[in-house]
Design an enzyme around this catalytic site. Structure first.
Site, short mmCIF file in Angstrom:
data_model
loop_
_atom_site.label_atom_id
_atom_site.label_comp_id
_atom_site.label_asym_id
_atom_site.label_seq_id
_atom_site.Cartn_x
_atom_site.Cartn_y
_atom_site.Cartn_z
N ASN A 151 0.87 -1.19 0.00
CA ASN A 151 0.00 0.00 0.00
C ASN A 151 0.90 1.23 0.00
O ASN A 151 1.52 1.54 1.01
CB ASN A 151 -0.89 -0.04 1.26
CG ASN A 151 -1.66 1.26 1.45
OD1 ASN A 151 -1.79 2.07 0.53
ND2 ASN A 151 -2.18 1.45 2.66
N TRP A 152 0.96 1.90 -1.13
CA TRP A 152 1.90 3.03 -1.26
C TRP A 152 1.38 4.32 -0.63
O TRP A 152 2.10 5.30 -0.53
CB TRP A 152 2.21 3.29 -2.73
CG TRP A 152 3.01 2.20 -3.38
CD1 TRP A 152 3.50 1.06 -2.80
CD2 TRP A 152 3.42 2.16 -4.76
NE1 TRP A 152 4.18 0.31 -3.72
CE2 TRP A 152 4.15 0.96 -4.93
CE3 TRP A 152 3.24 3.00 -5.85
CZ2 TRP A 152 4.69 0.60 -6.16
CZ3 TRP A 152 3.78 2.65 -7.07
CH2 TRP A 152 4.50 1.45 -7.22
N LYS A 153 0.10 4.35 -0.26
CA LYS A 153 -0.48 5.58 0.31
C LYS A 153 -0.25 6.75 -0.64
O LYS A 153 -0.28 6.56 -1.85
CB LYS A 153 0.08 5.82 1.72
CG LYS A 153 0.00 4.53 2.56
CD LYS A 153 0.25 4.72 4.00
CE LYS A 153 0.13 3.37 4.71
NZ LYS A 153 0.21 3.47 6.14
N HIS A 193 -9.33 1.32 5.02
CA HIS A 193 -8.03 1.46 5.69
C HIS A 193 -8.20 2.37 6.92
O HIS A 193 -8.98 3.32 6.89
CB HIS A 193 -7.00 2.04 4.73
CG HIS A 193 -5.62 2.01 5.28
ND1 HIS A 193 -5.16 2.95 6.16
CD2 HIS A 193 -4.61 1.12 5.12
CE1 HIS A 193 -3.93 2.64 6.51
NE2 HIS A 193 -3.57 1.53 5.89
N GLU A 203 -6.48 4.70 8.05
CA GLU A 203 -6.26 6.13 7.80
C GLU A 203 -7.52 6.76 7.21
O GLU A 203 -7.84 7.92 7.48
CB GLU A 203 -5.05 6.32 6.86
CG GLU A 203 -3.75 6.14 7.63
CD GLU A 203 -2.60 5.60 6.81
OE1 GLU A 203 -2.64 5.66 5.57
OE2 GLU A 203 -1.65 5.09 7.43
N GLY A 217 2.52 2.22 10.68
CA GLY A 217 3.45 3.33 10.52
C GLY A 217 4.19 3.69 11.80
O GLY A 217 4.80 4.75 11.89
N GLY A 226 2.92 -1.19 4.18
CA GLY A 226 2.94 0.23 3.82
C GLY A 226 4.35 0.67 3.50
O GLY A 226 4.89 0.39 2.42
N GLY A 227 4.98 1.35 4.45
CA GLY A 227 6.29 1.97 4.24
C GLY A 227 7.32 1.08 3.58
O GLY A 227 8.03 1.51 2.65
P1 PGA Z 1 2.97 0.30 7.52
O1 PGA Z 1 1.49 0.51 6.91
O2 PGA Z 1 3.50 -0.99 6.95
O3 PGA Z 1 3.76 1.48 7.06
O4 PGA Z 1 2.81 0.22 9.01
C1 PGA Z 1 0.61 -0.57 6.76
C2 PGA Z 1 -0.68 -0.09 6.16
O5 PGA Z 1 -1.05 1.06 6.42
O6 PGA Z 1 -1.36 -0.84 5.43
#
Ligand code: PGA
Length: 256
Positions: free
Chosen positions: A9-11, A95, A97, A173, A234-235
């Site tokens: 997930n690149w956000k 998600h 967020e 995150g 994510g990251g």
């Molecule tokens: P993260 O994010 O690996 O940076 O903790 C995971 C996600 O939000 O799906």
């Protein structure tokens, strides 16, 4: 046995040019990596370019959200049909967020899942408790509510194809991942509920993956848990080499 499923997930990271560069490099590196489903989720603007760069490869493309209507006066929104047309096969829904920063509720998640399925997209549905909810021993109640209300009305056939991502909010995150035991416990609970509410066949086929600070150095222990079918990263998915390492180690952990 469920094929491991690992999604990045690149956000809100990567332009079209950066996306194309990444996908071209990544597809060459994973071309012989079988036994695992691999997906990346760029921002909306780069979905089409990502899908074109990934054509005829073993890398699938996801969008990060969708609207529940097919079309209409919804400024700023994008529908499932539009995402599908751009070449994505998956879409992340609910998600944390989106839930915490943009007011997403279990009711909107429910409508979005239905819209994704209607558009021919496979939803990757995120659920998970906050730190306070875990401290108050409410984790299972929160998961139950998110599953019951978010997945309400879904047929068992649709459920079987779904990907559920258990993402404890306190682990996203933060660099603080759930321990393999915490993940296994939550995943077992989720699978139990899916069995109860959607039947044993659907529960057996549905993927339950883990997300929250997944890194190359913790993917093996997480995926050594039989209940953990993969990861939403994510990251650590933003860098080709680090995501490649997560994909191969995750796959190998399940093959052992
Ligand atoms: P993260 O994010 O690996 O940076 O903790 C995971 C996600 O939000 O799906």
């Amino acid at each position: 046995m469920r094929t491991p499923f690992i999604a990045g997930n690149w956000k809100m990271y990567k332009t079209v040019a950066e996306t194309v560069k990444y996908v071209k490099e990544f597809r060459a590196l994973v071309k012989d990596v079988d036994g695992v489903e691999i997906v990346v989720a760029p921002p909306f603007t780069a979905v089409r370019a990502a899908a074109e760069a990934a054509r005829n490869s073993n890398v699938g493309i996801a969008a990060q959200d969708l609207h529940w209507e097919r079309e209409g006066a919804f400024t700023g929104e994008v529908s499932g049909a539009m995402i599908r047309e751009a070449g994505a096969e998956y879409v992340i829904v609910g998600h944390s967020e989106r839930r915490t920063l943009f007011g997403e509720s279990d009711a909107s998640v429910n409508r979005k899942i239905a819209a994704a399925c209607a558009a021919g997209l496979c939803p990757i549905v995120c659920i998970g408790e906050t730190f306070d909810q875990r401290e108050r021993q409410e984790t299972f109640d929160v998961l139950d509510r998110q599953i019951k209300q978010g997945l309400d009305g879904l047929t068992s056939d649709r459920m079987a194809q779904l990907v559920v991502a258990y993402e404890p909010v306190w682990a996203i995150g933060t660099g603080r991942n759930a321990t393999p035991e915490q993940a296994a416990e939550a995943h077992a609970h989720i699978r139990r509920r899916l069995r109860q509410w959607f039947g044993p066949d659907a529960a057996e086929l549905c993927h339950v993956i883990y997300g929250g600070s997944v890194k190359p150095d913790n993917i093996t222990s997480l995926m050594s848990q039989p209940e953990v079918d993969g990861a939403l990263v994510g990251g650590a998915s933003l860098d080709v080499r680090s995501f490649l390492e997560i994909v191969t180690k995750g796959r190998d952990a399940r093959l052992r």
